[in-house]
Design an enzyme around this catalytic site. Structure first.
Site, PDB file in Angstrom:
ATOM      1  N   GLU A 211      -5.102  -0.217   4.682  1.00  0.00           N
ATOM      2  CA  GLU A 211      -4.902   0.452   5.852  1.00  0.00           C
ATOM      3  C   GLU A 211      -5.020   1.833   6.240  1.00  0.00           C
ATOM      4  OE1 GLU A 211      -0.794   0.695   3.752  1.00  0.00           O
ATOM      5  OE2 GLU A 211      -0.826   2.831   3.275  1.00  0.00           O
ATOM      6  N   HIS A 249       2.906   5.326   3.777  1.00  0.00           N
ATOM      7  CA  HIS A 249       2.549   5.716   3.173  1.00  0.00           C
ATOM      8  C   HIS A 249       2.179   7.008   3.235  1.00  0.00           C
ATOM      9  CE1 HIS A 249       2.123   1.663   1.087  1.00  0.00           C
ATOM     10  NE2 HIS A 249       3.055   1.875   0.765  1.00  0.00           N
TER      11      HIS A 249
END
Length: 294
Positions: A211, A249
């Site tokens: 990511e 995150h």
């Protein structure tokens, strides 16, 4: 074969008597995981009944290891106590600590990861779903019923995408799936998992999910170029993420051109990794690569 976790693994659960610990201990047991005990100093000496199986609660990890021979722990304690929990596990000689807890201060993570490494304890996480070897054992919160045992190895920053790719490729199956977590500092990296899957004779292909943020995927690409001979298929989450904004995150933040999904995709493709634009396309790429190897 399996990576890091097998049916022989003996698992303790730190925080087993809390709500999340109870729920996921029950699920791990149902999946066949050999959960041999929980840890809670205030409830030492008790047992917890899980569907006709009584699991003892120990006052410390060291006591649990002495009594059961446990070599794995799953950490479900609150963020303020996570550092102490991992240090205790490392001191007790635990080989693998799976830290599910999210929201741990980065300085605490840095401290316990450094300590665990010195003690020879592998940490997966923090802020991760754990890992599962389908049909053998699961340590964490990954559902056991979405995939069977097979020949794909999976390493992922994202818990949700771990589940999705497992489900999309359920008919092929997995050797082991590892959710490494998306915090800025984690114990087990993409590279660690790539090395393990490269050495596992029953893993034919690796799926790598990354990511935006940081340079972990670029470093993984360099490792693949130099050390991995098995096919790798990738997916990067965050192509539409706005610049400079944290997305999900704590580690998923883009600054300028650094850490963008496009840059990560380019780095992986430059070393022969096929990268899908969506999880479903990624699954199709995996199927095509396996068919070509057949």
């Amino acid at each position: 074969m399996a990576v890091f976790l097998t049916k022989e693994s003996k698992v303790l659960v730190q925080g087993m008597t809390g709500s999340e610990g109870m729920k996921h201990s029950r699920r791990m047991l149902a999946a066949g995981t050999n959960v041999v005990g929980g840890v809670n100093p205030r409830k030492a000496g008790r047992t917890v009944d899980f569907d006709e199986r009584a699991v003892p609660v120990f006052g410390s990890v060291a006591e649990g290891v002495r009594s059961t021979g446990a070599d794995v722990t799953v950490v479900f304690v609150p963020p303020a106590f996570a550092k102490t929990a991992v240090v205790e596990a490392a001191d007790a000689g635990i080989a693998l600590a799976v830290v599910i807890t999210e929201g741990i201060p980065v300085h605490d993570s840095v401290a316990f990861l450094s300590y665990a490494k010195k003690k020879g304890t592998r940490v997966i996480g923090p802020n991760c779903p754990g890992l599962i070897t389908p049909g053998q054992s699961g340590a964490g919160i990954i559902p056991a019923d979405i995939a069977r045992s097979g020949r794909i190895g999976l390493v992922s920053k994202s818990g949700t995408l771990t589940y999705q790719l497992m489900y999309e490729l359920r008919d092929i199956g997995f050797s082991t799936c590892v959710g490494i977590g998306g915090d800025p500092v984690v114990g087990t990296t993409h590279i660690d998992c790539l090395a393990a899957f490269q050495d596992d004779p029953d893993t034919e292909l690796v799926v790598l999910i990354g990511e935006i943020g940081g340079d972990a995927e670029e470093r993984a690409a360099a490792y693949i170029r130099d050390h991995v001979t098995k096919p790798v298929v990738g997916y990067i989450a965050g192509f539409t993420a706005p610049e400079g904004r944290t997305m999900g995150h704590a580690g998923a933040i883009v600054s300028g051109s650094s850490g963008t999904a496009q840059a990560k995709k380019a780095a992986l493709e430059a070393v022969g990794v096929q990268v899908g634009d969506t999880p479903t396309e990624t699954a199709r790429l995996v199927l095509a690569r396996l068919e070509n190897r057949a």
